[in-house]
Design an enzyme around this catalytic site. Structure first.
Site, PDB file in Angstrom:
ATOM      1  NE  ARG A 246      12.865  50.155   6.284  1.00 25.78           N
ATOM      2  CZ  ARG A 246      12.484  49.646   5.181  1.00 25.78           C
ATOM      3  NH1 ARG A 246      12.261  48.116   5.960  1.00 25.78           N
ATOM      4  NH2 ARG A 246      12.323  49.983   4.174  1.00 25.78           N
ATOM      5  CD  GLU A 274      18.186  45.170   6.393  1.00 29.32           C
ATOM      6  OE1 GLU A 274      17.617  44.523   6.875  1.00 29.32           O
ATOM      7  OE2 GLU A 274      17.889  45.570   5.454  1.00 29.32           O
ATOM      8  CG  HIS A 293      15.567  44.042   3.455  1.00 30.38           C
ATOM      9  ND1 HIS A 293      15.789  44.588   4.644  1.00 30.38           N
ATOM     10  CD2 HIS A 293      13.543  43.689   2.709  1.00 30.38           C
ATOM     11  CE1 HIS A 293      14.819  45.682   4.361  1.00 30.38           C
ATOM     12  NE2 HIS A 293      13.174  44.934   3.531  1.00 30.38           N
TER      13      HIS A 293
END
Length: 335
Positions: A246, A274, A293
């Site tokens: 993360r 993000e 991602h």
């Protein structure tokens, strides 16, 4: 449970045919009664509630609504939640556990492509592929003559931050290579590290002695900015940071400064925030390689998540224990 108990999908509807393509859906329907055209995105929907009242198995995925007391009251027969994705933190509540509902997750299946992505990036970074790709594109000629010093994957140290499912799978994937792995994790003792076949180091020592540091720890309040300015400064000049966990685990302001000076390079599949704002310097720094991602299950890989649920449904129907049951007591420190 009766033969072929009633089940219900609860996830983003457009994901169902990807996670459960025809052959996987057919296998699932050998174990449960489930209608792929009825997908719960709101537990208050009248049509959903009619089926929810009879549902014993909830097949969940990304986009599952929150299972709060009201939702569970509408599902008095619910006995199991089989999650065709990773973390269950986003939709489970304490009420799920209080009612004795078993929860299974396909997190182990989702860990596989992340570990594979990480291995690929370790090997490519060791050859400095990203920088040489850019040089070749710019010069349209070989940017070196003879042997290139300072690159290669022979006996490089890979420091793994977190013995998560992904971290453990990565340790396995690294074994055939002439790379040495080391681990840091406050919840792992020397005996367990020995079983994994890696030395256990304090975080600072791992950072000081690793050519590549790859982050696989969970996102918790304690791990926010786990790698801040002080920690990044411990990494040797020329080393590489990889983050597929993360974004919040790394202080991006501090990382930008390290990459800007070319002391470190960074491979980031996750960021904080993000996505990054369009003016983030990480987009333009030569030493930063960003992917959107992408490391987790994508494309044909998501069917592996569906297969995990199918296998768990088979165990459930047979009265066997679930192989991927979520341990509620460990959930707080899990991803």
């Amino acid at each position: 449970m009766p033969e072929r108990p009633q089940a219900l999908f609860a996830m983003t509807a457009q994901n169902v045919p990807h996670v459960f393509p025809p052959e996987v859906l057919a296998r699932l329907r050998e174990y449960v009664e489930i209608d792929p055209t009825l997908v719960a995105h709101d537990f208050t929907d009248p049509r959903v509630r009619e089926t929810l009242a009879r549902t014993e198995v909830l097949v969940t995925g990304w986009g599952c609504p929150v299972l709060d007391a009201a939702a569970l009251d509408a599902a008095p027969k619910l006995r199991a939640v089989l999650h065709a994705a990773g973390s269950v933190k986003g939709f489970t509540t304490p009420e799920v556990w209080r009612r004795g509902i078993v929860v299974s997750s396909a997190a182990a299946a989702n860990a596989l492509p992340v570990a594979e992505y990480t291995l690929a990036m370790i090997l490519l970074a060791g050859k400095n592929v990203f920088a040489f790709r850019d040089l070749l594109r710019t010069r349209r000629a070989f940017p070196y003559d003879g042997i290139v010093p300072g690159i290669g994957n022979f006996r490089r140290r890979v420091g793994i931050v977190g013995a998560s499912r992904i971290g453990r799978r990565l340790i396995e994937l690294l074994r055939p290579y002439d790379l040495s792995a080391a681990l840091t994790d406050p919840y792992v003792d020397e005996a367990e590290a020995a079983r994994l076949g890696v030395p256990l180091l304090p975080l600072d020592d791992l950072l000081r002695t690793s050519d590549v540091v790859t982050v696989h720890a969970p996102q918790t309040p304690e791990t926010r900015h786990l790698l801040g300015a002080r920690e990044l400064a411990l990494m040797p000049a020329g080393s590489v940071l990889i983050n597929t966990a993360r974004g919040s685990l790394v202080d991006h302001d501090a990382l930008v400064e390290e990459v800007r000076t070319a002391r470190l390079t960074a491979i980031l599949d996750v960021t904080d925030p993000e996505p990054l704002p369009a003016d983030s310097p990480l987009f333009d720094l030569p030493g930063a390689f960003l992917t959107p991602h992408l490391a987790g299950s994508q494309g044909n890989e998501v069917a592996r998540l569906g297969l995990t649920v199918v296998e768990e449904a088979g165990r459930l129907l047979a009265g066997a224990g679930l192989l991927h049951a979520v341990d509620h007591s460990a959930l707080e420190r899990a991803a």
